[in-house]
Design a protein around this motif. Structure first.
Motif, PDB file in Angstrom:
ATOM      1  N   THR A  68       0.830  -1.201   0.000  1.00 44.44           N
ATOM      2  CA  THR A  68       0.000   0.000   0.000  1.00 44.44           C
ATOM      3  C   THR A  68       0.867   1.255   0.000  1.00 44.44           C
ATOM      4  N   LEU A  69       1.963   1.248   0.759  1.00 43.66           N
ATOM      5  CA  LEU A  69       2.888   2.380   0.739  1.00 43.66           C
ATOM      6  C   LEU A  69       3.432   2.617  -0.669  1.00 43.66           C
ATOM      7  N   GLU A  70       3.691   1.544  -1.382  1.00 41.09           N
ATOM      8  CA  GLU A  70       4.160   1.680  -2.765  1.00 41.09           C
ATOM      9  C   GLU A  70       3.064   2.249  -3.663  1.00 41.09           C
ATOM     10  N   SER A  71       1.860   1.760  -3.519  1.00 44.09           N
ATOM     11  CA  SER A  71       0.763   2.150  -4.410  1.00 44.09           C
ATOM     12  C   SER A  71       0.361   3.604  -4.224  1.00 44.09           C
ATOM     13  N   ASP A  72       0.355   4.090  -2.970  1.00 46.64           N
ATOM     14  CA  ASP A  72      -0.166   5.443  -2.750  1.00 46.64           C
ATOM     15  C   ASP A  72       0.926   6.506  -2.654  1.00 46.64           C
ATOM     16  N   HIS A  73       2.135   6.166  -3.087  1.00 51.27           N
ATOM     17  CA  HIS A  73       3.206   7.175  -3.146  1.00 51.27           C
ATOM     18  C   HIS A  73       3.015   8.002  -4.418  1.00 51.27           C
ATOM     19  N   SER A  74       2.315   9.126  -4.280  1.00 54.78           N
ATOM     20  CA  SER A  74       1.873   9.884  -5.456  1.00 54.78           C
ATOM     21  C   SER A  74       2.587  11.216  -5.636  1.00 54.78           C
ATOM     22  N   GLU A  75       3.486  11.576  -4.710  1.00 52.71           N
ATOM     23  CA  GLU A  75       4.238  12.811  -4.865  1.00 52.71           C
ATOM     24  C   GLU A  75       5.619  12.641  -4.244  1.00 52.71           C
ATOM     25  N   GLY A  76       6.565  13.430  -4.740  1.00 59.13           N
ATOM     26  CA  GLY A  76       7.916  13.328  -4.229  1.00 59.13           C
ATOM     27  C   GLY A  76       8.775  12.436  -5.100  1.00 59.13           C
ATOM     28  N   PRO A  77      10.024  12.193  -4.684  1.00 59.52           N
ATOM     29  CA  PRO A  77      10.971  11.411  -5.484  1.00 59.52           C
ATOM     30  C   PRO A  77      10.437  10.022  -5.832  1.00 59.52           C
ATOM     31  N   LEU A  78      10.602   9.635  -7.077  1.00 62.28           N
ATOM     32  CA  LEU A  78      10.265   8.312  -7.610  1.00 62.28           C
ATOM     33  C   LEU A  78       8.763   8.026  -7.636  1.00 62.28           C
TER      34      LEU A  78
ATOM     35  N   ASP B 138       6.725   8.764  -9.826  1.00 64.41           N
ATOM     36  CA  ASP B 138       6.264   8.430 -11.174  1.00 64.41           C
ATOM     37  C   ASP B 138       6.731   7.052 -11.630  1.00 64.41           C
ATOM     38  N   ALA B 139       7.456   6.345 -10.785  1.00 64.10           N
ATOM     39  CA  ALA B 139       7.905   4.991 -11.117  1.00 64.10           C
ATOM     40  C   ALA B 139       6.783   3.991 -10.857  1.00 64.10           C
ATOM     41  N   SER B 140       6.975   2.779 -11.330  1.00 60.11           N
ATOM     42  CA  SER B 140       5.987   1.728 -11.076  1.00 60.11           C
ATOM     43  C   SER B 140       6.062   1.280  -9.620  1.00 60.11           C
ATOM     44  N   PRO B 141       4.916   1.061  -8.988  1.00 60.87           N
ATOM     45  CA  PRO B 141       4.945   0.608  -7.595  1.00 60.87           C
ATOM     46  C   PRO B 141       5.563  -0.780  -7.475  1.00 60.87           C
ATOM     47  N   GLY B 142       6.358  -0.960  -6.443  1.00 59.30           N
ATOM     48  CA  GLY B 142       6.988  -2.255  -6.214  1.00 59.30           C
ATOM     49  C   GLY B 142       6.010  -3.288  -5.697  1.00 59.30           C
ATOM     50  N   ARG B 143       6.316  -4.546  -5.968  1.00 61.55           N
ATOM     51  CA  ARG B 143       5.522  -5.655  -5.471  1.00 61.55           C
ATOM     52  C   ARG B 143       6.454  -6.757  -4.975  1.00 61.55           C
ATOM     53  N   PHE B 144       5.977  -7.515  -4.005  1.00 60.79           N
ATOM     54  CA  PHE B 144       6.783  -8.593  -3.448  1.00 60.79           C
ATOM     55  C   PHE B 144       6.827  -9.793  -4.397  1.00 60.79           C
ATOM     56  N   GLU B 145       7.998 -10.342  -4.532  1.00 60.41           N
ATOM     57  CA  GLU B 145       8.161 -11.641  -5.173  1.00 60.41           C
ATOM     58  C   GLU B 145       8.243 -12.684  -4.061  1.00 60.41           C
ATOM     59  N   VAL B 146       7.399 -13.683  -4.141  1.00 63.28           N
ATOM     60  CA  VAL B 146       7.289 -14.673  -3.067  1.00 63.28           C
ATOM     61  C   VAL B 146       7.807 -16.016  -3.556  1.00 63.28           C
TER      62      VAL B 146
ATOM     63  N   VAL C 186      10.330 -10.815  -1.095  1.00 66.26           N
ATOM     64  CA  VAL C 186      11.305  -9.748  -1.301  1.00 66.26           C
ATOM     65  C   VAL C 186      10.785  -8.779  -2.354  1.00 66.26           C
ATOM     66  N   MET C 187      10.886  -7.493  -2.066  1.00 64.46           N
ATOM     67  CA  MET C 187      10.563  -6.436  -3.022  1.00 64.46           C
ATOM     68  C   MET C 187      11.850  -5.675  -3.323  1.00 64.46           C
ATOM     69  N   ARG C 188      12.128  -5.493  -4.592  1.00 62.52           N
ATOM     70  CA  ARG C 188      13.326  -4.773  -5.011  1.00 62.52           C
ATOM     71  C   ARG C 188      12.943  -3.646  -5.968  1.00 62.52           C
ATOM     72  N   GLY C 189      13.632  -2.507  -5.822  1.00 64.10           N
ATOM     73  CA  GLY C 189      13.471  -1.432  -6.787  1.00 64.10           C
ATOM     74  C   GLY C 189      12.113  -0.798  -6.828  1.00 64.10           C
ATOM     75  N   GLY C 190      11.455  -0.658  -5.687  1.00 66.37           N
ATOM     76  CA  GLY C 190      10.150  -0.016  -5.666  1.00 66.37           C
ATOM     77  C   GLY C 190      10.262   1.494  -5.611  1.00 66.37           C
ATOM     78  N   ARG C 191       9.122   2.148  -5.523  1.00 71.74           N
ATOM     79  CA  ARG C 191       9.094   3.604  -5.376  1.00 71.74           C
ATOM     80  C   ARG C 191       9.643   4.029  -4.019  1.00 71.74           C
ATOM     81  N   VAL C 192       9.300   3.287  -3.001  1.00 68.25           N
ATOM     82  CA  VAL C 192       9.616   3.633  -1.615  1.00 68.25           C
ATOM     83  C   VAL C 192      10.717   2.736  -1.063  1.00 68.25           C
TER      84      VAL C 192
END
Length: 297
Positions: A29-39, A41-49, A69-75
């Motif tokens: 959810t932190l990845e999905s609702d990061h709508s302003e600030g650095p990164l 505009d990137a795609s939201p990260g998701r966990f690989e299980v 593990v989530m790698r390279g997300g917005r947050v």
């Protein structure tokens, strides 16, 4: 205590899975609702299980778990949330270490063990957002059982108000179990997460316990659960506040240097790392805590 403790083991293992699911959902959810600030505009990260497996010396099944593990997300630059339930017999080296550190008799004659827990480490994209570590666990042998774990904050750029919030939230969750718990576990964390060869703390502290066995399993389990429940309200507000801040090249450099300190501690001193490798658990899961990038000066 029964000879197998099966009901209690099942309850503990199920709780760690529930806590894992709650944290994974909150972080996505932190990845999905990061709508302003650095990164933003990137795609939201998701966990690989992926499933992890532990195999005994004779090749038989010895439990396992989930590595998320989530790698390279917005947050989150890298975050891992692992759970495992493993069992079998302790090797001679682990038997000796357990007997020496915990004073458990009979380990050589009956070295069976069972362990379950959750382990989390988050390394952030934004240097203003603090890294964090959390784990809770239950360990059983035919001779004893105990709980352990805690959480601690590891900012590379420290904010006094963030530290105060993190500690106040933990205290709020521990105080119903008795006013002595928080100061004791805070002091324990200050001692445990200290890096002797650097003569400094790894971060700004938190709470930590080990060898918790009062004889009242339900009470000890309840305390362990509340350590886990404290994590999201203690940490998520800090991420929401700091993820929008701009950072400089100097800020990023400070983050990489601090990650070097974190890696040194986990490889040299952390008991969980040592135990996981000594008992044959999946090495990638054990070393999940290491940052994706670090720097030494």
């Amino acid at each position: 205590m029964t000879s197998t403790f099966d009901t209690e083991k099942d309850k503990a293992s199920a709780w760690f899975r529930t806590l894992r699911d709650d944290i994974v959902a909150a972080f996505e959810t932190l990845e999905s609702d990061h709508s302003e600030g650095p990164l933003s505009d990137a795609s939201p990260g998701r966990f690989e299980v992926s499933e992890t497996q532990r195999t005994s010396d004779d090749g038989s099944d010895a439990g396992g778990g989930l590595m998320s593990v989530m790698r390279g997300g917005r947050v989150f630059e890298k975050v891992g949330v692992n759970i495992s339930t493993v069992f079998g017999t302790l090797g001679e080296r682990a038997q000796m270490a357990m007997a020496a550190r915990k004073g458990i008799p009979g380990m050589k004659d009956d070295p069976r063990f069972w362990a379950s827990g959750i382990s989390l480490v988050a390394h952030m994209q934004n240097p203003h957002a603090p890294a964090v570590h959390m784990n809770t666990r239950m360990f059983w042998t035919p001779h004893a059982w105990w709980f352990g774990g805690g959480s601690d904050l590891n900012p590379c750029i420290e904010y006094d108000e963030d530290t105060a919030h993190f500690h106040a939230t933990q205290k709020e969750h521990l105080d119903p179990h008795g006013p002595a718990h928080y100061p004791k576990l805070k002091a324990w964390a200050d001692e445990y997460f200290y890096v002797p060869h650097r003569n400094r703390a790894r971060g700004v502290g938190g709470i930590f316990m080990d060898d918790l066995c009062t004889g009242d399993w339900a009470a000890d389990f309840s305390l362990t659960q509340d350590i886990g429940r404290a994590f999201l309200p203690a940490y998520v507000p800090l991420v929401r506040k700091r993820r929008v801040q701009a950072w400089s090249e100097a800020d990023k450099d400070a983050q990489l240097v601090h990650r070097g300190l974190y890696a040194e501690y986990n490889l040299v001193y952390d008991r969980g790392t040592k135990f996981g490798l000594e008992t044959g658990h999946d090495a990638n899961a054990v070393l999940m805590s290491l940052p994706p990038l670090a720097k030494w000066v």
